[in-house]
Design an enzyme around this catalytic site. Structure first.
Site: not given
Length: 321
Positions: A140, A56
């Protein structure tokens, strides 16, 4: 036992989570002050679960979260981050990050689901966050890396959990099939399911939900607005769905649900937030939050009761199973 305790805390303390991708400049930039105000508002409104990832904003979300949370007692909140993408100097920057974050691309992501990669990733996340531990670590988006994830990341994270270094571990993906495989073949505590168990989508996740129920694995549900299609009381004609323009059939379905919500004195976003909690395996819903105003809106949506009559009619019409 360690993982069970963390899952229980999520269910009680972290039922509504703060998703930090927007303060990592997802799609558009926000300055440090706006990001700080968003995290501070989340804290003031009682949010105690914060989710982030190196991905992010090339580490920006982790740093911005850490700047605020480092001033709070560490035992008073739950913090999760992710492994699988290491951040390294970009040998050939082109100007802006190509993966949807409005950031200079001075860093690049290196996919690494090995044991060493997991350990490095956690160490670097802790440094950016300014903390000494993570309550939850997710593998992830290992879509193309099953073998490396199951042979490297899974045993490494299980060992860290069993040693008490992390509270729990899981996997986070935009698909249910591989998550179910993780649930059935690995000893994980949680899955983070993105966009696949929502007011608009349920059938593809049913088998995963059943597996989680059988094995006592908690579900953290994210993407409940389906890329924004369910985020407003009345969907816009150019609304997005699954990161692309919404198909006409899905737009019509969302509008029908908006009509039904209005009929029962509630709104489409409120029922979108409330829907996942009807499934006992769901322990938390994480919503992306960019500004203090969005935080307040999401907290209000989370607290808004949805009449039982809405659910009964939605089920009778075949909108929910």
């Amino acid at each position: 036992m360690q993982g069970n305790q963390t899952v229980d805390r999520l269910r009680t303390e972290g039922a509504l989570g703060f998703g930090s991708a927007p303060i990592g400049n997802l799609y558009r930039a926000v300055d440090d002050g706006v990001a700080r105000a968003a995290v501070e508002a989340a804290w003031e409104h009682g949010i105690r679960y914060y989710d982030t990832a190196p991905h992010y904003g090339l580490g920006a979300a982790e740093r911005r979260l850490g700047d605020v949370l480092s001033g709070q007692p560490r035992d008073s909140y739950l913090l999760s981050s992710k492994v699988g993408r290491l951040l390294r100097p970009n040998p050939a920057p082109q100007g802006r990050d190509p993966e949807g974050f409005d950031m200079p691309d001075n860093l690049t992501r290196v996919y690494d689901y090995s044991r060493d990669g997991v350990l490095r990733s956690i160490e670097e996340s802790l440094d950016r966050l300014g903390t000494d531990r993570l309550d939850v670590v997710y593998i992830h988006d290992p879509d193309e890396y099953w073998e490396e994830a199951v042979s490297g990341a899974v045993p490494a994270l299980a060992e860290l959990r069993d040693q008490g270094v992390i509270g729990a571990y899981g996997a986070g993906m935009n698909q249910s099939a591989m998550l179910e495989r993780f649930v059935r073949e690995a000893d994980l505590d949680l899955v983070m399911l993105a966009g696949r168990y929502t007011l608009l989508e349920q059938s593809d996740s049913r088998s995963l939900i059943e597996a989680c129920g059988e094995r006592g694995v908690g579900i953290v549900d994210v993407g409940v607005f389906n890329s924004g299609l369910l985020s407003k009381p009345r969907p816009a004609s150019d609304a997005m769905y699954n990161y692309a323009p919404a198909p006409v059939a899905m737009l019509d379905r969302a509008n029908a649900l908006a009509d039904l919500a209005e009929k029962h004195g509630t709104t489409l976003p409120a029922v979108a937030v409330a829907f996942p909690y009807r499934e006992p395996a769901v322990v938390s819903v994480v919503l992306g939050m960019r500004t203090a105003e969005q935080v307040m809106q999401n907290v209000q949506l989370h607290r808004e009761p949805v009449p039982d009559d809405f659910w009964q009619e939605a089920a009778a019409l075949g909108y929910i199973g």
